[in-house]
Design a protein around this motif. Structure first.
Motif, PDB file in Angstrom:
ATOM      1  N   UNK A  98       0.844  -1.173  -0.100  1.00 32.50           N
ATOM      2  CA  UNK A  98      -0.026  -0.040   0.031  1.00 32.50           C
ATOM      3  C   UNK A  98       0.896   1.155   0.027  1.00 32.50           C
ATOM      4  N   UNK A  99       2.127   1.174  -0.302  1.00 32.79           N
ATOM      5  CA  UNK A  99       3.040   2.263  -0.574  1.00 32.79           C
ATOM      6  C   UNK A  99       4.150   2.164  -1.070  1.00 32.79           C
ATOM      7  N   UNK A 100       4.846   3.034  -1.762  1.00 29.35           N
ATOM      8  CA  UNK A 100       6.120   2.731  -2.565  1.00 29.35           C
ATOM      9  C   UNK A 100       6.970   3.878  -2.158  1.00 29.35           C
ATOM     10  N   UNK A 101       8.509   3.733  -2.546  1.00 30.76           N
ATOM     11  CA  UNK A 101       9.186   4.746  -2.411  1.00 30.76           C
ATOM     12  C   UNK A 101       9.456   5.496  -4.083  1.00 30.76           C
ATOM     13  N   UNK A 102       9.736   6.598  -3.877  1.00 28.12           N
ATOM     14  CA  UNK A 102       9.953   7.490  -5.115  1.00 28.12           C
ATOM     15  C   UNK A 102      11.057   8.416  -4.714  1.00 28.12           C
ATOM     16  N   UNK A 103      11.699   8.951  -5.721  1.00 29.03           N
ATOM     17  CA  UNK A 103      12.523  10.078  -5.676  1.00 29.03           C
ATOM     18  C   UNK A 103      12.257  11.030  -6.800  1.00 29.03           C
ATOM     19  N   UNK A 104      12.179  12.327  -6.118  1.00 27.31           N
ATOM     20  CA  UNK A 104      11.500  13.555  -7.083  1.00 27.31           C
ATOM     21  C   UNK A 104      12.847  14.537  -6.500  1.00 27.31           C
ATOM     22  N   UNK A 105      13.434  15.073  -7.477  1.00 25.93           N
ATOM     23  CA  UNK A 105      14.561  15.914  -7.372  1.00 25.93           C
ATOM     24  C   UNK A 105      15.626  15.347  -6.459  1.00 25.93           C
ATOM     25  N   UNK A 106      15.552  16.008  -5.252  1.00 26.94           N
ATOM     26  CA  UNK A 106      16.748  15.567  -4.328  1.00 26.94           C
ATOM     27  C   UNK A 106      16.135  14.953  -2.816  1.00 26.94           C
TER      28      UNK A 106
END
Length: 154
Positions: A98-106
């Motif tokens: 029910x969740x995930x990691x993501x990266x946006x900019x830093x």
């Protein structure tokens, strides 16, 4: 978002926003304090803190795409160990439900998003609780292991 197109006003977002207010109340969050000023019928946003994590809940009507998003910016990327960190985030993605990691900019985020149609109060509650719980549990752990700094720390 295509800035040349203005989304049509959707009064059903107001109804969903009232339901999200109720879900937040049930989680111990004052929705009146959490709702950001300046939100409108196209983008309604609440922000609150759970432990050391900042949680953002959004209802968005963007170019006909209506969705519910819960995200938590948890840490700024460290200056090194990025490959090890990215690998760990991908490993966590296999374990989180029910969740995930993501990266946006830093910034590293814990996120969950779905189309708005069919969303009920119980699912909204689970989405918010999962993202908030994972963010508050894993933010300090990841910073200790890989460096960087917690989101919101200068």
């Amino acid at each position: 978002m295509n800035s040349a197109r203005t989304p049509e006003y959707d009064p059903s977002l107001d109804a969903v926003a009232a339901r999200v207010d109720n879900v937040l109340r049930a989680l111990g969050v004052d929705p009146g304090l959490a709702r950001l000023p300046g939100t409108d019928a196209y983008n309604i946003v609440w922000q609150f803190q759970r432990g050391s994590a900042f949680i953002e809940v959004q209802l968005v009507n963007e170019g006909g795409r209506r969705y519910f998003q819960v995200c938590a910016p948890i840490m700024h990327l460290p200056s090194d160990n990025l490959v090890r960190l990215y690998r760990r985030l991908l490993e966590y993605n296999m374990q989180l439900s029910g969740a995930a990691f993501a990266v946006y900019r830093d910034v590293v985020y814990v996120v969950n998003e779905r189309m708005l149609e069919g969303l009920d109060d119980a699912e909204a509650n689970v989405m918010i609780s999962n993202v908030a719980g994972f963010a508050d549990t894993l933010d300090d752990k990841l910073v200790r292991e890989f460096g960087g700094r917690l989101y919101g720390q200068v």
